[in-house]
Design a protein around this motif. Sequence first.
Motif, mmCIF file in Angstrom:
data_model
loop_
_atom_site.group_PDB
_atom_site.id
_atom_site.type_symbol
_atom_site.label_atom_id
_atom_site.label_comp_id
_atom_site.label_asym_id
_atom_site.label_seq_id
_atom_site.Cartn_x
_atom_site.Cartn_y
_atom_site.Cartn_z
ATOM 1 N N ASP A 134 -16.127 4.662 -4.778
ATOM 2 C CA ASP A 134 -15.306 5.701 -5.420
ATOM 3 C C ASP A 134 -13.914 5.184 -5.751
ATOM 4 N N TYR A 191 -10.352 -3.287 -4.928
ATOM 5 C CA TYR A 191 -10.944 -2.138 -5.623
ATOM 6 C C TYR A 191 -11.190 -2.445 -7.089
ATOM 7 N N ALA A 214 -7.235 -4.650 -1.089
ATOM 8 C CA ALA A 214 -6.980 -3.493 -0.232
ATOM 9 C C ALA A 214 -7.106 -3.916 1.225
ATOM 10 N N PRO A 270 0.641 2.006 8.249
ATOM 11 C CA PRO A 270 1.243 2.974 7.327
ATOM 12 C C PRO A 270 0.248 3.450 6.277
ATOM 13 N N ASN A 271 0.622 4.447 5.502
ATOM 14 C CA ASN A 271 -0.249 4.955 4.444
ATOM 15 C C ASN A 271 -0.585 3.838 3.470
ATOM 16 N N GLY A 272 -1.846 3.793 3.092
ATOM 17 C CA GLY A 272 -2.268 2.785 2.136
ATOM 18 C C GLY A 272 -2.435 1.408 2.721
ATOM 19 N N GLY A 314 -4.907 0.284 4.445
ATOM 20 C CA GLY A 314 -6.277 -0.202 4.361
ATOM 21 C C GLY A 314 -7.160 0.280 5.498
ATOM 22 N N LYS A 315 -6.713 1.271 6.237
ATOM 23 C CA LYS A 315 -7.515 1.764 7.357
ATOM 24 C C LYS A 315 -8.822 2.393 6.870
ATOM 25 N N THR A 366 -10.239 2.107 4.053
ATOM 26 C CA THR A 366 -11.066 1.101 3.400
ATOM 27 C C THR A 366 -11.857 0.298 4.421
ATOM 28 N N GLU A 406 -9.019 9.367 11.212
ATOM 29 C CA GLU A 406 -8.047 10.429 11.451
ATOM 30 C C GLU A 406 -8.695 11.719 11.940
HETATM 31 N N1 LIG Z 1 -10.942 4.494 -4.585
HETATM 32 C C1 LIG Z 1 -9.937 3.626 -4.671
HETATM 33 N N2 LIG Z 1 -9.718 2.981 -5.831
HETATM 34 C C2 LIG Z 1 -8.714 2.087 -5.943
HETATM 35 N N3 LIG Z 1 -7.890 1.767 -4.972
HETATM 36 C C3 LIG Z 1 -8.041 2.364 -3.783
HETATM 37 C C4 LIG Z 1 -9.073 3.337 -3.568
HETATM 38 N N4 LIG Z 1 -8.995 3.777 -2.299
HETATM 39 C C5 LIG Z 1 -7.963 3.112 -1.749
HETATM 40 N N5 LIG Z 1 -7.376 2.267 -2.616
HETATM 41 C C6 LIG Z 1 -6.248 1.371 -2.364
HETATM 42 O O1 LIG Z 1 -6.558 0.598 -1.227
HETATM 43 C C7 LIG Z 1 -5.432 0.499 -0.364
HETATM 44 C C8 LIG Z 1 -5.811 0.949 1.027
HETATM 45 O O2 LIG Z 1 -6.134 2.327 1.008
HETATM 46 P P1 LIG Z 1 -6.720 3.074 2.280
HETATM 47 O O3 LIG Z 1 -7.234 4.378 1.822
HETATM 48 O O4 LIG Z 1 -7.658 2.193 2.971
HETATM 49 O O5 LIG Z 1 -5.404 3.308 3.168
HETATM 50 P P2 LIG Z 1 -5.235 4.041 4.565
HETATM 51 O O6 LIG Z 1 -4.716 3.023 5.515
HETATM 52 O O7 LIG Z 1 -6.464 4.761 4.955
HETATM 53 O O8 LIG Z 1 -4.078 5.057 4.221
HETATM 54 P P3 LIG Z 1 -3.799 6.523 4.805
HETATM 55 O O9 LIG Z 1 -3.020 6.319 6.050
HETATM 56 O O10 LIG Z 1 -2.936 7.131 3.755
HETATM 57 O O11 LIG Z 1 -5.074 7.213 4.987
HETATM 58 C C9 LIG Z 1 -4.323 1.300 -0.999
HETATM 59 O O12 LIG Z 1 -3.458 0.411 -1.631
HETATM 60 C C10 LIG Z 1 -5.007 2.163 -2.022
HETATM 61 O O13 LIG Z 1 -4.179 2.296 -3.150
#
Ligand SMILES: Nc1ncnc2c1ncn2[C@@H]1O[C@H](COP(=O)(O)OP(=O)(O)OP(=O)(O)O)[C@@H](O)[C@H]1O
Lengths: 572, 242
Positions: free
Chosen positions: A572, B11, B18, B37-39, B41-42, B44, B160
């Motif tokens: 996705d 991605y 990522a 932090p947000n983004g 890669g958790k 992912t 989470e």
């Molecule tokens: N479907 C997607 N398409 C493109 N890029 C994505 C997608 N999902 C995540 N990313 C990118 O991958 C990176 C990691 O995202 P991820 O969702 O794994 O972060 P996270 O650690 O879970 O953040 P959060 O704490 O906000 O949940 C980010 O830079 C995000 O922009």
Amino acid sequence: MRKMWALTRVLLKSGAAQGYGMTVGASTKKKNPVMTAVLYIVILVCLIPYFTMAFTSGLNITKALHPLGQDQVVLEFIFLAGSLMTLVFGISFILSIFYLSTDIQTLLPLPLRSEEIVLGKLIVTWLYEVFTSGLLLLPILIGHGIGARWSVLQWLLGALTFFFLPLMPLAVAGIFSMFVMFLLRGRASRGMVMGISTIFLLAVVMLFSSAGGYMGSMSEMTGDNAIAEMLQNLAGSVIGKYGKLIPLLGPMTKAVSQPSILWLLVVIAGNLVCVGVFCLAARVLYLPGVLSMKESGGRSRAMTAAQQEKMLRRSSPFGACLAKEWRTLMRSPVFFMNTAMIGLIWPVFFLLPLIFSALTGDGESLFSLLGRAMYFLSEPEAAPIVVLIIFGVTVFGAGLCMVAGTAMSREGRSYTFMKCIPVSYRTQLSAKLAVGVGISAFSTAGYGLIAMIYLVIRGLSPAAIPIALLLSLAMNVLVGCVNLFLDLAFPKLNWENEMVAVKQHFIPIIGMLISFVVGGLLCAAYGILVIGVGMNYIVVGLVLGLVLAALAAGAYFLVMAFGQKRLSQLED
Amino acid sequence: MISLRGVSKTYDKKGVRAVDNLNMDIADGKITGFIGPNGAGKTTTLKIITGILEPDEGTVTIDGLDMRTQPLEAKKRFGFVADSPDSFLRLKGLEYLHFCASIYGVDPAVEKSKIADMAQRFDMQKALSDKISNYSHGMRQKIMVMGALLHDPNVWILDEPLTGLDPKAAFELKEMMREHAAAGRSVLFSTHVLEVAEKLCDQVIIINKGRIIFLGTLDMLREQYPAQENLEDIFLELISHA
Ligand SMILES: Nc1ncnc2c1ncn2[C@@H]1O[C@H](COP(=O)(O)OP(=O)(O)OP(=O)(O)O)[C@@H](O)[C@H]1O
Ligand SMILES: [Mg+2]
């Protein structure tokens, strides 16, 4: 005002564009450009016959009416059809966009006034309607313009009028919907709103089918002046009757046919007044309605032991997937009504004209016609025809059944769940296919079987049953596999609103066309060999049935192999 | 036991990674917190571990089973609670749980007693006969947790999980995670709440911009940064350097 334009831009660019079906197919990031191009070309090619037909009829009718000085009837017809269509479709659209789409949850907390929200949404819907009614009606308009030798000014005025055409009906539909929702406040749930919007869609279907019947009776008139007479009739009765509903019909027609900029200004002013009333109505009606919507009815209570026992009966992974698939389909009004319902209730549509004609008095002939048809079809010699009819119904019914063709898209974002459970993709896809093929087989082979049993009792050769069933079932499997394949290739997964997955999804329509083409060819082959050449229908039916079954088996293996690969790569 | 070897994921093909060359082993009997932090890669990473995303490079094994070569066997070993619980809204709670039990092949008697037990802990008995669409966010979260635990997975992965839970439910969930680890199995969960990580986790993995910047126990982390007073300061320090 500035806020409203900003909102409109955002709606257009983001979810809204997707929500209104402006984007096609895959929501995956990596769109395959070749496939997308192929898709657009296929859609275009499919539409070419309609475009040519609409264009030439616009042209020819205008030429026929030109000497009589009556050619503005065509314009009136276009504007009337566009208005009525937008009005009725508009209600179901507006209900889902104003009240059901989830972006409302994001918009309501923003410091926007309610009329700004709905006006933004109205404008986006308007542009979308210009696009769809353009697809349907522009070819006729262009044909008319050429036939009537329009001047440059007329072309310009024609384009502008056409652009404003959907605005007023949409505003009226919006006022109506907001009023209904205002009256229902506190009682309306999402499911109920979807139900209402579907009833309006069905109303459109009824409208069109009765219009079809009217045209049919008209076309029985023969003679040189038949077309002109028919059109005069159309002008006199239909436009006379419904034209009053559309106050701007006269000004719009005059603006283009005279041509007159003044009348165009009247049209624009009329539209603006309507939008103004719409905004005033929105200020009073929108928030109370939308804020009091409930998710769905019902309340929770603990289950009895017996109920629990029943629910927890052991089932295999395949059975569990099947049950889940069935429940999510049947319990969602949107999914059910847009994918399965037509297939299941089509006999009712078939019977309705009979009932109507019985009520209006000339039912005698229709009933006796049906009686004679039944009598003829129960003759032993009629077996080849019966097989052909059942197969024809199958081609039609299987094509119209959208269950397999939306199986993947209906998952939405939850499709990720499919990937992290220990059930093979093959099993999961088979469950999807089984539900789709099951429903389409019931709606075709199932009804066919009932009819044939009746006919066999009346004297039809029983050999017709296995042949017809073989052809029908194989066709259902083949069409189901093709549809599932297409939906796997171009799924629509990124939606907030269930409508998007089923209604604003072009792919099942391509599956339908494929099934019509393949089925039509097979029907023709059968007809030529059995009725033309005079070969034995059992032999021909058996051979064609086996060919179809082989095709279906091939399609099954292909879709399973493709699906496994596709699902493991889908992101996705 | 979860092992990642050289796992990377991009991605869109030209974009940044990522997650970038992740290597980690998550041993049984421990609760592992995944913070960043947000983004960072958790999500992912968790999606790659659970098979929702295919890594561009590298391998993932669960209890020694390779996700690529033995996906079905490997998937039976874990239960996953995703970050958005808005799935299967049309099903009733009990139907959803039964669906989960059936696809994981849980014995009916075990299924019944586990459902009863968990429903009691989460105060969900009444809600089970209701459709999930009528649930609150926290209730949806609870039903997803229940579905993920029905088959007694060895590895429990949560993205989470504590957001939206009421204090009692959060307490119960944390208790369940502790019990799970105490029974010699592993728990991997992502969180933003450092206090939770501090109280609950035996070890933490800190990830930033797709790379692991720390993996170890909290004591080890404190030893490395003696100047900082608490976990929050250490975390901010770590992130600012990366
Ligand atoms: N479907 C997607 N398409 C493109 N890029 C994505 C997608 N999902 C995540 N990313 C990118 O991958 C990176 C990691 O995202 P991820 O969702 O794994 O972060 P996270 O650690 O879970 O953040 P959060 O704490 O906000 O949940 C980010 O830079 C995000 O922009
Ligand atoms: Mg995340």
